[in-house]
Design a protein around this motif. Sequence first.
Motif, short mmCIF file in Angstrom:
data_model
loop_
_atom_site.label_atom_id
_atom_site.label_comp_id
_atom_site.label_asym_id
_atom_site.label_seq_id
_atom_site.Cartn_x
_atom_site.Cartn_y
_atom_site.Cartn_z
N VAL A 1 -7.32 15.31 0.88
CA VAL A 1 -8.00 14.13 1.43
C VAL A 1 -8.65 13.28 0.32
O VAL A 1 -8.51 12.05 0.30
N ASP A 2 -9.33 13.92 -0.62
CA ASP A 2 -10.05 13.16 -1.65
C ASP A 2 -9.07 12.34 -2.49
O ASP A 2 -9.32 11.17 -2.80
N ARG A 3 -7.93 12.97 -2.82
CA ARG A 3 -6.92 12.25 -3.62
C ARG A 3 -6.33 11.09 -2.82
O ARG A 3 -6.12 10.00 -3.36
N ILE A 4 -6.11 11.32 -1.54
CA ILE A 4 -5.50 10.28 -0.70
C ILE A 4 -6.48 9.11 -0.57
O ILE A 4 -6.12 7.94 -0.73
N VAL A 5 -7.73 9.45 -0.30
CA VAL A 5 -8.76 8.42 -0.16
C VAL A 5 -8.90 7.61 -1.45
O VAL A 5 -8.97 6.38 -1.44
N ALA A 6 -8.88 8.31 -2.59
CA ALA A 6 -9.02 7.62 -3.88
C ALA A 6 -7.85 6.66 -4.08
O ALA A 6 -8.03 5.53 -4.56
N LEU B 1 0.84 -1.21 0.00
CA LEU B 1 0.00 0.00 0.00
C LEU B 1 0.87 1.26 0.00
O LEU B 1 0.58 2.23 -0.72
N MET B 2 1.96 1.23 0.76
CA MET B 2 2.85 2.41 0.78
C MET B 2 3.46 2.66 -0.61
O MET B 2 3.56 3.81 -1.06
N ARG B 3 3.85 1.57 -1.28
CA ARG B 3 4.43 1.72 -2.63
C ARG B 3 3.37 2.28 -3.58
O ARG B 3 3.64 3.16 -4.39
N HIS B 4 2.15 1.77 -3.45
CA HIS B 4 1.05 2.23 -4.30
C HIS B 4 0.78 3.73 -4.07
O HIS B 4 0.61 4.51 -5.02
N LEU B 5 0.79 4.14 -2.81
CA LEU B 5 0.57 5.56 -2.49
C LEU B 5 1.71 6.42 -3.04
O LEU B 5 1.48 7.49 -3.61
#
Length: 367
Positions: A351-356, A294-298
Amino acid sequence: MIPQAAPPLRIARFRREVEAAIASVLGGDAYILGSAVASFEAAFARHCGGRHGVGVASGTDALTLCLRALGIGPGDEVILPSLTFAGSAQAILQCGAEPRFVEVDARTRCIDPAAVADAVNGRSAALLPVHLFGHPCDMPALMAIADRHHLAVIEDCAQSHGATLDGRRLGGFGHAAAYSFYPTKNLGCIGDGGAVVTDDAGLADRLRSLRNYGFAPGERVSRTLGFNARLDEIQAAILLALLPHLEAGNAERRAIASRYRAALGSCPALGLPPEADGCVYHQFALTHPDRDGLMRHLAAAGIGSAVHYAPGLHRHPAFVEGAARPLPVTDALSRTLLSLPIQPEVAREGVDRIVAAVSSFHAARPR
Ligand SMILES: Cc1ncc(COP(=O)(O)O)c(C=O)c1O
């Protein structure tokens, strides 16, 4: 790129006040232990609902000096969670005492009172609860154990400036509270800084002496082994300028946490942080079984995240002797926790970008 945290963005937001604070020190008449430190100590103690504030050079010094001032040293054990920052345990070793690491509660990620009760023995001298990520420890349960066994209690409030439990300010339950003003903290300066808040006038006097070579007030004679561990004037002046914005910043953190919670609550793989009215969300830390993926994806989506903390302190070479028992809850959390951006200046617009980005990882994972 949305960084996980960016202290310079907070300074930029309050730039005029910070520059005026620095200018007031430059034009003042003392650069060490002058009026800015005295004013900040009084204001911060008042904000915390405590009688005395003592500015020191860092959060680690705040803990070290508290332990020393309470007479904790060789032969003593200090009980603390393993899931915390290394400074909490370094302070114990600095005093010649031994850290005794215990489990955290899997839900709150804070020290587990049952584990504390289990760990108490004839050498236990103090308890060091850490209000991790701004979430309150179960202080009533911990104070009951401490009272029963005559343990000193130093609350590690490095991540919980302004946090409350049942309407009562954290830091006021134990004998003293230690704060860090490291730049990323909810109240942070532009270097290192720390403070102790306590209601005990004698303890405050001993701390003022210990931070300044063991000198008595108005003297330059070392009465005891002391340190050069003073908060400096520039940091104190900046903290004094930022303190009035702390509560609004905490409210913004709570609002961002609510948005994350509403948007991510239905992802079954995610473990969200517990809800508590008085939490100040120093971090918004969630768990995911494939944390590193997940960290790599983010990161690929331009979003910073961070791990707090891995490994647990019981696995650090400097502290392994304090690992009397396996700590499976801590180990599991340190494999799965990641902190999303929560600093208001960084996260508010993102927030919206992070959540997406988090949701798209979840959707892409094979079931
Ligand atoms: C829980 C905790 N304790 C202690 C410290 C030590 O504070 P400092 O870095 O100011 O020495 C920190 C932070 O850095 C912390 O997060």
